[in-house]
Design an enzyme around this catalytic site. Structure first.
Site, mmCIF file in Angstrom:
data_model
loop_
_atom_site.group_PDB
_atom_site.id
_atom_site.type_symbol
_atom_site.label_atom_id
_atom_site.label_comp_id
_atom_site.label_asym_id
_atom_site.label_seq_id
_atom_site.Cartn_x
_atom_site.Cartn_y
_atom_site.Cartn_z
ATOM 1 N N GLU A 302 0.942 -0.893 -0.376
ATOM 2 C CA GLU A 302 0.054 -0.163 -0.125
ATOM 3 C C GLU A 302 1.000 1.419 0.018
ATOM 4 O O GLU A 302 0.557 2.449 1.368
ATOM 5 C CB GLU A 302 -1.158 -0.325 1.254
ATOM 6 C CG GLU A 302 -1.784 -1.056 1.165
ATOM 7 C CD GLU A 302 -2.648 -0.822 2.837
ATOM 8 O OE1 GLU A 302 -3.916 -2.160 3.126
ATOM 9 O OE2 GLU A 302 -2.369 -0.442 3.882
ATOM 10 N N PRO A 303 1.471 1.480 -1.070
ATOM 11 C CA PRO A 303 2.378 2.514 -1.149
ATOM 12 C C PRO A 303 1.522 4.056 -1.356
ATOM 13 O O PRO A 303 0.579 4.134 -1.773
ATOM 14 C CB PRO A 303 3.797 2.388 -2.182
ATOM 15 C CG PRO A 303 2.723 1.537 -3.110
ATOM 16 C CD PRO A 303 1.808 1.155 -2.537
ATOM 17 N N GLY A 304 1.456 4.885 -1.021
ATOM 18 C CA GLY A 304 0.883 6.210 -0.858
ATOM 19 C C GLY A 304 2.055 7.531 -1.437
ATOM 20 O O GLY A 304 2.363 8.088 -2.446
ATOM 21 N N ARG A 305 2.594 7.615 -0.162
ATOM 22 C CA ARG A 305 3.782 8.852 -0.301
ATOM 23 C C ARG A 305 4.832 8.058 -1.393
ATOM 24 O O ARG A 305 5.278 9.681 -2.023
ATOM 25 C CB ARG A 305 4.723 9.051 0.711
ATOM 26 C CG ARG A 305 5.794 9.983 1.399
ATOM 27 C CD ARG A 305 7.174 10.163 2.279
ATOM 28 N NE ARG A 305 5.858 9.080 3.198
ATOM 29 C CZ ARG A 305 5.790 10.355 4.352
ATOM 30 N NH1 ARG A 305 6.245 11.121 3.703
ATOM 31 N NH2 ARG A 305 5.091 10.322 5.487
ATOM 32 N N ARG A 346 3.774 19.324 7.629
ATOM 33 C CA ARG A 346 4.751 18.217 8.510
ATOM 34 C C ARG A 346 5.351 19.174 9.156
ATOM 35 O O ARG A 346 6.229 18.373 9.950
ATOM 36 C CB ARG A 346 5.123 17.450 6.952
ATOM 37 C CG ARG A 346 3.972 17.238 5.853
ATOM 38 C CD ARG A 346 4.257 15.325 5.108
ATOM 39 N NE ARG A 346 5.060 14.277 6.078
ATOM 40 C CZ ARG A 346 6.849 14.757 6.430
ATOM 41 N NH1 ARG A 346 6.993 15.505 5.692
ATOM 42 N NH2 ARG A 346 6.674 13.233 6.563
ATOM 43 N N CYS A 377 -0.400 33.032 12.376
ATOM 44 C CA CYS A 377 0.054 33.371 13.706
ATOM 45 C C CYS A 377 1.341 32.427 14.290
ATOM 46 O O CYS A 377 0.244 32.300 15.258
ATOM 47 C CB CYS A 377 -1.561 33.913 13.845
ATOM 48 S SG CYS A 377 -2.184 35.881 14.290
HETATM 49 C C1 LIG Z 1 -2.557 0.956 6.264
HETATM 50 C C2 LIG Z 1 -1.626 1.728 5.827
HETATM 51 N N1 LIG Z 1 -1.302 1.833 4.570
HETATM 52 C C3 LIG Z 1 -0.542 2.188 3.605
HETATM 53 C C4 LIG Z 1 -0.352 3.418 4.605
HETATM 54 C C5 LIG Z 1 0.946 4.390 3.580
HETATM 55 O O1 LIG Z 1 1.649 4.869 4.031
HETATM 56 P P1 LIG Z 1 3.028 6.005 2.928
HETATM 57 O O2 LIG Z 1 2.215 7.150 2.715
HETATM 58 O O3 LIG Z 1 4.510 6.270 4.037
HETATM 59 O O4 LIG Z 1 3.247 4.294 1.998
HETATM 60 C C6 LIG Z 1 -0.522 4.205 5.660
HETATM 61 C C7 LIG Z 1 0.392 5.105 6.044
HETATM 62 O O5 LIG Z 1 1.300 5.199 7.278
HETATM 63 C C8 LIG Z 1 -1.277 3.452 6.342
HETATM 64 O O6 LIG Z 1 -1.329 3.507 7.995
HETATM 65 N N1 LIG Z 2 1.418 11.965 7.234
HETATM 66 C C1 LIG Z 2 2.032 11.371 8.004
HETATM 67 C C2 LIG Z 2 2.386 9.670 7.501
HETATM 68 C C3 LIG Z 2 1.573 9.626 8.029
HETATM 69 C C4 LIG Z 2 0.999 7.812 7.083
HETATM 70 C C5 LIG Z 2 -0.545 6.720 7.354
HETATM 71 N N2 LIG Z 2 -0.092 6.540 8.470
HETATM 72 C C6 LIG Z 2 3.145 12.360 7.432
HETATM 73 O O1 LIG Z 2 3.145 13.713 6.660
HETATM 74 O O2 LIG Z 2 4.599 11.668 6.966
#
Ligand SMILES: Cc1ncc(COP(=O)(O)O)c(C=O)c1O
Ligand SMILES: N[C@@H](CCCC[NH3+])C(=O)O
EC number: 4.1.1.20
Length: 449
Positions: A302-305, A346, A377
């Site tokens: 599950e990559p997001g970032r 962040r 502010c």
């Molecule tokens: C369950 C789960 N999957 C995937 C992610 C995506 O993480 P990242 O954006 O670091 O890949 C997160 C956030 O950390 C998460 O909590």
């Molecule tokens: N919000 C965090 C990551 C959280 C990931 C969610 N599980 C960040 O900016 O680095």
């Protein structure tokens, strides 16, 4: 100054006149048409990173005989357009709330290609997920087992569920974003002989015919740059899978190894390379299953970032420039821009570091030690702690801060009643607003007087 390709969107260029463009769109034109601040997202880069993850993991796991699904973690940034792009590139969508689920569905992503997470899902969220026919609900507590089963019974469906495990592996860029150590809110622990909280939940699920137990899930944290945590977690999860099979005869078909793949925020930093992590993980999964004597599961991640983070820069306009004399006699130039902690929380929340560059012109050869700050502010309203900027940086200049695609817009707020910026996708020389700018009218509409 050259643009480090790990930090800037793939389509970012500095032209002969020194101005920046992304995917052929001059950022001066973009600012003139759409205003600032604005998130500028390189669509081709997003698609390439999404596809790259899928292909790297499919290739590595095919080599050991396992199938793979890649879920794009929408919490990093979700809009109808990006959900559609991710799905078109062969990814599924991971959602964490009913709101994210609604966006994925609006994008036309079939329910079967959507997963739902959350440590505190409401009944309405569970019911909506079941009505949409989601491919998996990831159960996060024992109490949720019966709640999902009861909702499935009411809906007359069988719910595919996974269990989120707490593997005890501590990883991630900051305490607030590490998620698999014991003392935090997510998942069910593997600790304890036999009747660990995780095992209790798995057995409870098997006892409810309305639930189809499809697998276990491990997410150890975020912004992880050392792959050894993923490997340790994978071993523990596979061990539990083998124990469950031995105890019940139920061999879980799937294992999700979560997201958390780290990226470069500063020049010179090296991101985790998907191909390398995929290969290492495939080796670990193959080896562990061989040792345990269990067939390989289907794997998901599950990559997001790592998909959206580097594709986006935030474009600001400089408002004031103020030299401040430091205690040691040195000088720091405070460069104030027209956004700040409302569009990028962040730095304030995690002490996160970013870089910045002048976007509207080249600037003089001499630099000053600068700190880019917002308009809020609060003295902690810092966008970039330390960056060398041309010493002629001046009000009216455009400034670009790269690697803001993940957890930028998605964690944006209206602090100080500042409307949230738009997200503008750029591709082949054209810009398209995919999330519009909030207006003062939007904010005032919420205030019922
Ligand atoms: C369950 C789960 N999957 C995937 C992610 C995506 O993480 P990242 O954006 O670091 O890949 C997160 C956030 O950390 C998460 O909590
Ligand atoms: N919000 C965090 C990551 C959280 C990931 C969610 N599980 C960040 O900016 O680095």
């Amino acid at each position: 100054m050259s643009l480090d390709p790990h930090v800037w969107p793939a389509g970012a260029r500095r032209g002969d006149d020194g101005a920046l463009s992304v995917a052929g769109v001059d950022l001066r034109d973009l600012a003139a048409e759409h205003g600032t601040p604005a998130y500028v997202l390189d669509e081709a880069d997003f698609r390439a990173r999404a596809r790259g993850f899928r292909e790297a993991f499919e290739r590595a796991f095919a080599a050991v005989g396992a199938g793979v699904d890649v879920y794009y973690a929408g919490k990093a940034f979700l809009s109808v357009a990006v959900a559609r792009w991710a799905h078109e590139e062969g990814l599924r969508i991971d959602t964490a709330t009913g709101g994210e689920l609604a966006v994925a569905l609006r994008a036309g992503v079939p329910g079967a290609d959507i997963g739902l997470h959350g440590n505190n899902k409401s009944d309405a969220e569970i019911e909506r997920a079941l009505a949409a026919g989601v491919g998996r609900i990831v159960v996060d507590s024992l109490g949720e087992v019966d709640r999902v089963a009861d909702a499935a019974a009411r809906a007359g469906v069988r719910a595919p569920v996974m269990v989120r495990l707490t593997t005890g592996v501590h990883a991630g860029g900051h305490e607030f974003i590490a998620t698999a150590h014991e003392d935090q809110k997510f998942g069910l622990s593997l600790a304890g002989e036999g009747a660990s909280p995780a095992m209790v939940a798995l057995l409870a699920i098997l006892a409810r015919p309305e639930l189809e137990l499809i697998g276990v899930h491990s997410h150890i944290g975020s912004q992880i740059l050392d792959p050894s945590g993923f490997e340790a977690a994978a071993r523990r999860v596979l061990q539990l899978r083998a124990e469950l099979a031995a105890a019940t005869g139920h061999l879980l078909p799937e294992v999700d190894l979560g997201g958390g793949f780290g990226i470069a925020y500063l020049p010179g930093e090296v991101p985790l390379e998907p191909g390398r992590v995929a290969k290492d993980l495939a080796g670990v999964v193959e080896g562990a299953c061989a040792e345990l004597g269990t067939p390989l599961p289907r794997i998901s991640i599950e990559p997001g970032r790592a998909i959206v983070g580097p594709t986006t820069l935030t474009l600001y306009r400089v408002g004031t420039v103020k030299p401040v004399t430091l205690e040691d006699g040195g000088t720091r130039t405070y460069v104030s821009v027209d956004g700040g902690m409302s569009d990028n929380l962040r730095p304030a929340l995690y002490g996160a570091r970013y870089t910045a560059a002048l976007a509207s012109r080249r600037g003089g050869a001499t630099t000053v030690a600068a700190r880019v700050v917002g308009k809020h502010c609060e003295s902690g309203d810092i966008v970039v702690h330390d960056v060398a900027l041309p010493d002629d940086v001046a009000p009216g200049d455009l400034l670009a801060v790269p690697a803001t695609g993940a957890y930028g817009r998605s964690m944006a707020s209206n602090y100080n009643h500042v409307p949230r910026p738009p997200v503008i996708a750029v591709r082949d020389g054209a810009a398209r607003v995919i999330v519009r700018r909030e207006t003062e009218d939007d904010l005032l509409a919420l205030d019922l007087g």
